[in-house]
Design a protein around this motif. Structure first.
Motif, short mmCIF file in Angstrom:
data_model
loop_
_atom_site.label_atom_id
_atom_site.label_comp_id
_atom_site.label_asym_id
_atom_site.label_seq_id
_atom_site.Cartn_x
_atom_site.Cartn_y
_atom_site.Cartn_z
N ARG A 1 0.83 -1.21 0.00
CA ARG A 1 0.00 0.00 0.00
C ARG A 1 0.87 1.26 0.00
N LYS A 2 1.94 1.23 0.76
CA LYS A 2 2.84 2.39 0.80
C LYS A 2 3.51 2.62 -0.55
N MET A 3 3.77 1.52 -1.26
CA MET A 3 4.40 1.64 -2.58
C MET A 3 3.39 1.97 -3.68
N GLY A 4 2.09 1.84 -3.35
CA GLY A 4 1.06 2.06 -4.36
C GLY A 4 0.89 0.88 -5.30
N TRP A 5 1.21 -0.33 -4.81
CA TRP A 5 1.17 -1.54 -5.62
C TRP A 5 -0.06 -2.39 -5.31
N HIS A 6 -0.40 -3.23 -6.25
CA HIS A 6 -1.42 -4.25 -6.03
C HIS A 6 -0.87 -5.29 -5.06
N VAL A 7 -1.74 -5.89 -4.24
CA VAL A 7 -1.25 -6.88 -3.28
C VAL A 7 -2.26 -8.00 -3.09
N GLU A 8 -1.76 -9.24 -3.12
CA GLU A 8 -2.57 -10.42 -2.85
C GLU A 8 -1.83 -11.31 -1.86
N VAL A 9 -2.56 -11.81 -0.88
CA VAL A 9 -1.94 -12.64 0.16
C VAL A 9 -2.74 -13.92 0.35
N GLN A 10 -2.06 -14.91 0.87
CA GLN A 10 -2.66 -16.22 1.09
C GLN A 10 -2.55 -16.56 2.57
N LEU A 11 -3.67 -16.98 3.17
CA LEU A 11 -3.69 -17.33 4.58
C LEU A 11 -3.75 -18.84 4.73
N GLU A 12 -2.73 -19.38 5.41
CA GLU A 12 -2.62 -20.82 5.63
C GLU A 12 -3.23 -21.18 6.99
N HIS A 13 -4.03 -22.22 7.02
CA HIS A 13 -4.70 -22.60 8.26
C HIS A 13 -3.81 -23.58 9.05
N ARG A 14 -2.82 -23.00 9.74
CA ARG A 14 -1.84 -23.80 10.47
C ARG A 14 -2.30 -24.13 11.90
N VAL A 15 -3.14 -23.28 12.48
CA VAL A 15 -3.52 -23.43 13.88
C VAL A 15 -4.90 -24.06 13.96
N ASP A 16 -5.01 -25.12 14.73
CA ASP A 16 -6.26 -25.87 14.84
C ASP A 16 -7.22 -25.14 15.78
N THR A 17 -7.89 -24.15 15.24
CA THR A 17 -8.88 -23.41 16.00
C THR A 17 -9.96 -22.90 15.06
N HIS A 18 -11.17 -22.86 15.56
CA HIS A 18 -12.28 -22.29 14.80
C HIS A 18 -12.81 -21.04 15.49
N ALA A 19 -12.03 -20.51 16.43
CA ALA A 19 -12.46 -19.32 17.17
C ALA A 19 -12.60 -18.14 16.21
N LYS A 20 -13.71 -17.45 16.34
CA LYS A 20 -13.99 -16.31 15.48
C LYS A 20 -12.94 -15.22 15.65
N GLU A 21 -12.49 -15.01 16.90
CA GLU A 21 -11.51 -13.96 17.16
C GLU A 21 -10.20 -14.23 16.41
N TYR A 22 -9.79 -15.50 16.37
CA TYR A 22 -8.54 -15.84 15.71
C TYR A 22 -8.62 -15.59 14.20
N SER A 23 -9.75 -15.91 13.61
CA SER A 23 -9.87 -15.80 12.15
C SER A 23 -10.29 -14.42 11.67
N GLU A 24 -10.79 -13.57 12.59
CA GLU A 24 -11.32 -12.29 12.14
C GLU A 24 -10.71 -11.06 12.80
N SER A 25 -10.10 -11.22 13.99
CA SER A 25 -9.53 -10.08 14.70
C SER A 25 -8.03 -9.97 14.44
N GLY A 26 -7.45 -8.88 14.89
CA GLY A 26 -6.01 -8.72 14.75
C GLY A 26 -5.56 -8.61 13.31
N ASN A 27 -4.59 -9.41 12.92
CA ASN A 27 -4.01 -9.30 11.58
C ASN A 27 -4.99 -9.51 10.44
N PRO A 28 -5.89 -10.52 10.49
CA PRO A 28 -6.84 -10.69 9.40
C PRO A 28 -7.73 -9.45 9.20
#
Length: 339
Positions: free
Chosen positions: A87-114
């Motif tokens: 974003r600072k460079m003004g570039w397009h960006v695409e990222v991939q999220l790997e499901h490494r942690v065995d949790t279905h908690a809503k906070e983990y998948s939606e809060s913080g970094n996501p």
């Protein structure tokens, strides 16, 4: 500067502070506990990946890139900071999220970094296989080919150890030069450096920087994703690649220089033990410094364990490298449950 011949994007607030943790030092009675505040690198809550991204983005600039792609865990700090760098460079960006942690908690998948990734408008892909680095990287390279058809010139930042050139490690060669200058100015002899060891870009850069400066300071890496044997091999491979990049004989990395301990790893990546939770609470209470459950919390638990086991001498000066990760705390509300 050791890394001056390489192209660098200016993304971080540098130098980051180097300071004593007086209350922790008093509490644990023995070595002097210092901290290098790379949680304060500035870009989108900061963290160690900003230094790394300055050189990855610099290399991308050399190739006239206009899009960044990378992969990481759901609560990945690297992913969040890559989005911010793009974003600072003004570039397009695409990222991939790997499901490494065995949790279905809503906070983990939606809060913080996501949450922050969405706020910054990244295109987000999902990768359901949590422990397949090569497969995760391949998915991003495949997506890059699709973006080329759309007219972009994409640059992929891979995470696997097979990365031919760990450009990001140059950020920690620079960090060590900065740290040694700060220590010299304050007349502080550094007797050990403590850090979390995951992708190994930071760990390898620290070791290569010390070798480049001919500084004999032990570096203790605490594993956050894989066992000590596998992590040691990974750090050795990447450190040799960084030394070669710098034009330094890779044989200067001698046996025993890479030290990786895995006793704080359990119960696994992104899952904190009671010792890690205690380390997070203690550091917050004593110093007002926030650690995360995946990297810095485990490294701090490792350092405190070493102190309790008498691994350091009284009045040794131990430097804890704070690599950031604060936003991921919001994905772990259970850390303060009942408080």
């Amino acid at each position: 500067m050791i890394t001056s011949k390489f192209t660098k994007a200016h993304l971080a607030h540098l130098p980051t502070p180097f300071e004593l943790m007086p209350n922790m030092t008093k509490k644990f009675k023995g070595p002097n506990l210092y901290i290098k505040r790379d949680d304060a690198t500035g870009l989108a809550f900061g963290g160690n990946k900003v230094r790394q991204l300055e050189y990855y983005v610099g290399h991308a600039m050399d190739q006239n890139a206009d899009a960044l792609l990378t992969t990481g865990a759901v609560q990945s700090n690297h992913v969040r900071q890559t989005v911010a760098a793009a974003r600072k460079m003004g570039w397009h960006v695409e990222v991939q999220l790997e499901h490494r942690v065995d949790t279905h908690a809503k906070e983990y998948s939606e809060s913080g970094n996501p949450y922050l990734n969405k706020l910054m408008g990244a295109v987000i892909h999902n990768f359901d296989v949590g422990e397949d680095e090569l497969g995760a990287d391949k998915a991003m390279y495949d997506r890059a080919e699709e973006l080329k058809v759309q007219g972009y010139n994409p640059y992929v930042i891979p995470l696997s150890a097979t990365d031919k050139t760990p450009w990001g490690s140059l950020g920690y060669v620079e960090c060590i030069e900065e740290l040694c200058h700060q220590a010299s100015e304050s007349k502080t002899q550094i007797d050990a450096i403590i850090l979390g060891s995951g992708s190994a870009n930071t760990h390898a850069g620290v070791l290569a920087g010390l070798i480049a400066l001919d500084m004999n300071i032990p570096v203790y890496g605490f594993c956050v994703r894989r066992d000590g044997i596998a992590q040691t091999e990974r750090v050795e491979i990447k450190t040799r690649k960084v030394l070669t990049l710098l034009g330094i004989d890779e044989t200067k990395l001698t046996p025993g220089m890479v030290m990786c301990a895995d006793w704080v790893l359990a119960p696994g990546y992104g899952l904190p033990s009671s010792e890690v939770v205690d380390a997070i609470h203690t550091t917050a209470f004593e110093e007002g410094i926030l650690l995360d459950p995946t990297y810095t919390g485990k490294a701090m638990a490792g350092m405190l364990g070493m102190i309790k086991d008498g691994k350091f001498n009284d009045n040794d000066n131990i430097v804890f490298l704070h690599t950031g990760g604060t936003p991921s705390l919001f994905g772990y509300p259970e850390l303060v449950a009942g408080k």
